[in-house]
Design a protein around this motif. Structure first.
Motif, PDB file in Angstrom:
ATOM      1  N   GLY A   1      23.848 -17.001 -77.971  1.00  0.00           N
ATOM      2  CA  GLY A   1      23.398 -16.869 -79.353  1.00  0.00           C
ATOM      3  C   GLY A   1      21.897 -16.850 -79.528  1.00  0.00           C
ATOM      4  N   LYS A   2      21.126 -16.686 -78.438  1.00  0.00           N
ATOM      5  CA  LYS A   2      19.681 -16.603 -78.568  1.00  0.00           C
ATOM      6  C   LYS A   2      19.305 -15.314 -79.295  1.00  0.00           C
ATOM      7  CE  LYS A   2      18.417 -19.444 -74.584  1.00  0.00           C
ATOM      8  NZ  LYS A   2      17.617 -19.532 -73.329  1.00  0.00           N
ATOM      9  N   ASP A   3      18.199 -15.356 -80.032  1.00  0.00           N
ATOM     10  CA  ASP A   3      17.791 -14.204 -80.830  1.00  0.00           C
ATOM     11  C   ASP A   3      17.368 -13.047 -79.922  1.00  0.00           C
ATOM     12  OD1 ASP A   3      15.459 -12.598 -82.317  1.00  0.00           O
ATOM     13  OD2 ASP A   3      16.817 -13.435 -83.818  1.00  0.00           O
ATOM     14  N   PRO A   4      18.002 -11.895 -80.074  1.00  0.00           N
ATOM     15  CA  PRO A   4      17.669 -10.758 -79.191  1.00  0.00           C
ATOM     16  C   PRO A   4      16.222 -10.311 -79.311  1.00  0.00           C
ATOM     17  CG  PRO A   4      19.737 -10.356 -80.344  1.00  0.00           C
ATOM     18  CD  PRO A   4      19.112 -11.565 -80.976  1.00  0.00           C
ATOM     19  N   ASP A   5      15.721 -10.240 -80.545  1.00  0.00           N
ATOM     20  CA  ASP A   5      14.412  -9.645 -80.786  1.00  0.00           C
ATOM     21  C   ASP A   5      13.245 -10.546 -80.403  1.00  0.00           C
ATOM     22  OD1 ASP A   5      15.650  -7.344 -81.825  1.00  0.00           O
ATOM     23  OD2 ASP A   5      15.867  -8.295 -83.772  1.00  0.00           O
ATOM     24  N   THR A   6      13.398 -11.865 -80.574  1.00  0.00           N
ATOM     25  CA  THR A   6      12.276 -12.772 -80.316  1.00  0.00           C
ATOM     26  C   THR A   6      12.399 -13.557 -79.016  1.00  0.00           C
ATOM     27  OG1 THR A   6      13.323 -14.582 -81.562  1.00  0.00           O
ATOM     28  CG2 THR A   6      11.903 -13.068 -82.797  1.00  0.00           C
ATOM     29  N   GLU A   7      13.590 -13.588 -78.417  1.00  0.00           N
ATOM     30  CA  GLU A   7      13.782 -14.367 -77.197  1.00  0.00           C
ATOM     31  C   GLU A   7      14.313 -13.538 -76.023  1.00  0.00           C
ATOM     32  OE1 GLU A   7      15.227 -18.634 -77.832  1.00  0.00           O
ATOM     33  OE2 GLU A   7      16.099 -17.600 -79.572  1.00  0.00           O
ATOM     34  N   VAL A   8      15.465 -12.907 -76.207  1.00  0.00           N
ATOM     35  CA  VAL A   8      16.156 -12.289 -75.075  1.00  0.00           C
ATOM     36  C   VAL A   8      15.449 -11.031 -74.575  1.00  0.00           C
ATOM     37  CG1 VAL A   8      18.344 -11.418 -74.202  1.00  0.00           C
ATOM     38  CG2 VAL A   8      18.323 -13.203 -75.955  1.00  0.00           C
ATOM     39  N   MET A   9      15.131 -10.115 -75.469  1.00  0.00           N
ATOM     40  CA  MET A   9      14.502  -8.865 -75.040  1.00  0.00           C
ATOM     41  C   MET A   9      13.077  -9.062 -74.512  1.00  0.00           C
ATOM     42  SD  MET A   9      16.736  -6.478 -75.115  1.00  0.00           S
ATOM     43  CE  MET A   9      18.046  -7.643 -74.724  1.00  0.00           C
TER      44      MET A   9
ATOM     45  N   ASP B   1       7.547   0.013 -68.024  1.00  0.00           N
ATOM     46  CA  ASP B   1       6.260  -0.404 -68.589  1.00  0.00           C
ATOM     47  C   ASP B   1       6.405  -0.775 -70.060  1.00  0.00           C
ATOM     48  OD1 ASP B   1       4.861   0.212 -66.179  1.00  0.00           O
ATOM     49  OD2 ASP B   1       4.924   2.331 -66.737  1.00  0.00           O
ATOM     50  N   GLY B   2       7.539  -0.439 -70.639  1.00  0.00           N
ATOM     51  CA  GLY B   2       7.746  -0.725 -72.054  1.00  0.00           C
ATOM     52  C   GLY B   2       9.212  -0.678 -72.418  1.00  0.00           C
ATOM     53  N   THR B   3       9.549  -1.370 -73.488  1.00  0.00           N
ATOM     54  CA  THR B   3      10.908  -1.313 -74.026  1.00  0.00           C
ATOM     55  C   THR B   3      10.848  -1.599 -75.518  1.00  0.00           C
ATOM     56  OG1 THR B   3      13.161  -2.208 -73.856  1.00  0.00           O
ATOM     57  CG2 THR B   3      11.354  -3.758 -73.531  1.00  0.00           C
ATOM     58  N   HIS B   4      11.773  -1.011 -76.239  1.00  0.00           N
ATOM     59  CA  HIS B   4      11.845  -1.315 -77.676  1.00  0.00           C
ATOM     60  C   HIS B   4      13.245  -1.027 -78.179  1.00  0.00           C
ATOM     61  CE1 HIS B   4      11.569   2.948 -79.057  1.00  0.00           C
ATOM     62  NE2 HIS B   4      10.874   3.093 -77.948  1.00  0.00           N
ATOM     63  N   GLY B   5      13.544  -1.587 -79.331  1.00  0.00           N
ATOM     64  CA  GLY B   5      14.871  -1.406 -79.899  1.00  0.00           C
ATOM     65  C   GLY B   5      14.812  -1.261 -81.404  1.00  0.00           C
TER      66      GLY B   5
ATOM     67  N   LEU C   1      27.665   2.102 -85.393  1.00  0.00           N
ATOM     68  CA  LEU C   1      26.353   2.257 -84.781  1.00  0.00           C
ATOM     69  C   LEU C   1      25.466   1.116 -85.261  1.00  0.00           C
ATOM     70  CD1 LEU C   1      24.254   4.008 -83.170  1.00  0.00           C
ATOM     71  CD2 LEU C   1      23.696   5.062 -85.384  1.00  0.00           C
ATOM     72  N   LEU C   2      24.940   0.342 -84.314  1.00  0.00           N
ATOM     73  CA  LEU C   2      24.137  -0.830 -84.655  1.00  0.00           C
ATOM     74  C   LEU C   2      22.645  -0.610 -84.425  1.00  0.00           C
ATOM     75  CD1 LEU C   2      26.749  -2.873 -82.834  1.00  0.00           C
ATOM     76  CD2 LEU C   2      26.146  -3.459 -85.169  1.00  0.00           C
ATOM     77  N   GLY C   3      22.300   0.372 -83.617  1.00  0.00           N
ATOM     78  CA  GLY C   3      20.893   0.635 -83.331  1.00  0.00           C
ATOM     79  C   GLY C   3      20.761   1.367 -82.015  1.00  0.00           C
ATOM     80  N   ILE C   4      19.587   1.271 -81.404  1.00  0.00           N
ATOM     81  CA  ILE C   4      19.346   1.885 -80.097  1.00  0.00           C
ATOM     82  C   ILE C   4      18.506   0.935 -79.247  1.00  0.00           C
ATOM     83  CG2 ILE C   4      19.521   4.258 -80.963  1.00  0.00           C
ATOM     84  CD1 ILE C   4      16.139   2.907 -79.878  1.00  0.00           C
ATOM     85  N   LEU C   5      18.513   1.189 -77.949  1.00  0.00           N
ATOM     86  CA  LEU C   5      17.694   0.433 -77.006  1.00  0.00           C
ATOM     87  C   LEU C   5      17.022   1.417 -76.062  1.00  0.00           C
ATOM     88  CD1 LEU C   5      16.769  -2.219 -75.629  1.00  0.00           C
ATOM     89  CD2 LEU C   5      18.909  -2.163 -74.317  1.00  0.00           C
ATOM     90  N   SER C   6      15.692   1.310 -75.922  1.00  0.00           N
ATOM     91  CA  SER C   6      14.952   2.266 -75.092  1.00  0.00           C
ATOM     92  C   SER C   6      14.141   1.570 -74.012  1.00  0.00           C
ATOM     93  CB  SER C   6      13.998   3.089 -75.967  1.00  0.00           C
ATOM     94  OG  SER C   6      14.715   3.965 -76.795  1.00  0.00           O
ATOM     95  N   PHE C   7      13.987   2.283 -72.900  1.00  0.00           N
ATOM     96  CA  PHE C   7      13.184   1.818 -71.776  1.00  0.00           C
ATOM     97  C   PHE C   7      12.217   2.932 -71.400  1.00  0.00           C
ATOM     98  CE2 PHE C   7      17.217  -0.357 -71.628  1.00  0.00           C
ATOM     99  CZ  PHE C   7      16.867  -1.681 -71.392  1.00  0.00           C
ATOM    100  N   ALA C   8      10.966   2.551 -71.077  1.00  0.00           N
ATOM    101  CA  ALA C   8       9.935   3.557 -70.846  1.00  0.00           C
ATOM    102  C   ALA C   8       9.083   3.218 -69.635  1.00  0.00           C
ATOM    103  CB  ALA C   8       9.043   3.672 -72.086  1.00  0.00           C
ATOM    104  N   SER C   9       8.580   4.264 -68.971  1.00  0.00           N
ATOM    105  CA  SER C   9       7.648   4.087 -67.849  1.00  0.00           C
ATOM    106  C   SER C   9       6.556   5.141 -67.934  1.00  0.00           C
ATOM    107  CB  SER C   9       8.369   4.204 -66.505  1.00  0.00           C
ATOM    108  OG  SER C   9       7.423   4.159 -65.440  1.00  0.00           O
ATOM    109  N   GLY C  10       5.326   4.705 -67.736  1.00  0.00           N
ATOM    110  CA  GLY C  10       4.223   5.646 -67.701  1.00  0.00           C
ATOM    111  C   GLY C  10       3.909   6.110 -66.294  1.00  0.00           C
ATOM    112  N   SER C  11       4.380   5.354 -65.306  1.00  0.00           N
ATOM    113  CA  SER C  11       4.035   5.647 -63.910  1.00  0.00           C
ATOM    114  C   SER C  11       5.120   6.401 -63.148  1.00  0.00           C
ATOM    115  CB  SER C  11       3.725   4.341 -63.171  1.00  0.00           C
ATOM    116  OG  SER C  11       4.837   3.451 -63.240  1.00  0.00           O
ATOM    117  N   ARG C  12       6.352   6.363 -63.638  1.00  0.00           N
ATOM    118  CA  ARG C  12       7.457   7.016 -62.931  1.00  0.00           C
ATOM    119  C   ARG C  12       7.783   8.357 -63.583  1.00  0.00           C
ATOM    120  NH1 ARG C  12      12.152   2.619 -62.416  1.00  0.00           N
ATOM    121  NH2 ARG C  12      12.960   4.240 -61.008  1.00  0.00           N
ATOM    122  N   ARG C  13       8.178   9.329 -62.778  1.00  0.00           N
ATOM    123  CA  ARG C  13       8.507  10.646 -63.316  1.00  0.00           C
ATOM    124  C   ARG C  13       9.866  10.657 -63.997  1.00  0.00           C
ATOM    125  NH1 ARG C  13       7.229  15.518 -59.307  1.00  0.00           N
ATOM    126  NH2 ARG C  13       7.781  16.601 -61.238  1.00  0.00           N
ATOM    127  N   SER C  14      10.770   9.794 -63.498  1.00  0.00           N
ATOM    128  CA  SER C  14      12.099   9.686 -64.089  1.00  0.00           C
ATOM    129  C   SER C  14      12.718   8.373 -63.617  1.00  0.00           C
ATOM    130  CB  SER C  14      12.994  10.867 -63.687  1.00  0.00           C
ATOM    131  OG  SER C  14      13.200  10.863 -62.282  1.00  0.00           O
TER     132      SER C  14
END
Length: 207
Positions: free
Chosen positions: A27-35, A49-53, A134-147
């Protein structure tokens, strides 16, 4: 050797996933603790290098930013809200299909302009869906990797399923709806949805 390093990374990734699932289930808060904790772990492993939801708004007219890590304040202000069909995340929400985009810095695709402007080169986005909600989305990003590789994408999908279940439980509680009988049932429901198909991969131009 490379095989040993890959096996070690696989084990560490499994530990990160287990810790994330445990925190969400507790039950920990996803936005302020888990993610935030997840991002720190993945960044330390140089996976992202980054993530957001994003979270779908109450009136379902679009999405609002739930959390963002690894991006500057300017980017955060640009991403506070997102329309369905806008950029990669909005497209994933509108189609309810995951998407993996590579070699973004060499692309002129308008859909990737937002993440390209942030210096991102590899980007993966998963829809958060339980049942037909549909509850939302989750994204993962890298500036150094091609894929991202297949194991990365499977890991991202597993995290997204856990996050979707947690967001669904929180929404049901706020609406006074009955919670799923058990966590396994929700997981099975998520696995059986058609959106669990392989993500659309947009490789970008060849170097």
């Amino acid at each position: 050797g490379p095989a040993t390093a890959k096996a070690d990374l696989r084990r560490r990734r499994a530990v990160i996933l287990a810790e994330t699932a445990e925190a969400l289930l507790a039950g920990k808060d996803p936005d302020t603790e888990v993610m935030p904790a997840l991002f720190r772990s993945l960044a330390a492993e140089k996976i992202v290098d980054g993530t957001h939801g994003y979270v779908v708004t109450e009136m379902h007219e679009g999405m609002k930013l739930g959390f963002m890590h690894g991006f500057d304040r300017t980017m955060m202000h640009r991403c506070l809200t997102l329309d369905f069909g806008q950029a990669v995340c909005g497209t994933v929400a509108a189609t309810r299909r995951p998407m993996h985009v590579g070699d973004i810095q060499g692309s002129l695709d308008p859909m990737t302009e937002l993440v390209r402007s942030a210096g991102i080169n590899a980007y993966a986005c998963e829809p958060l869906i339980v049942g037909d909600r549909l509850l939302g989305i989750l994204s993962f990003a890298s500036g150094s990797r091609r894929s991202f590789d297949v194991e990365d994408l499977l890991f991202f999908r597993a995290v997204a399923k856990q996050l979707a279940i947690a967001r669904d439980r929180a929404l049901r509680a706020s609406l006074g709806e009955p919670l799923p009988a058990c966590r396994g049932a929700a997981t099975a429901e998520s696995k059986n949805r058609p959106e669990s198909a392989a993500p659309l991969f947009i490789p970008g131009p060849k170097a």
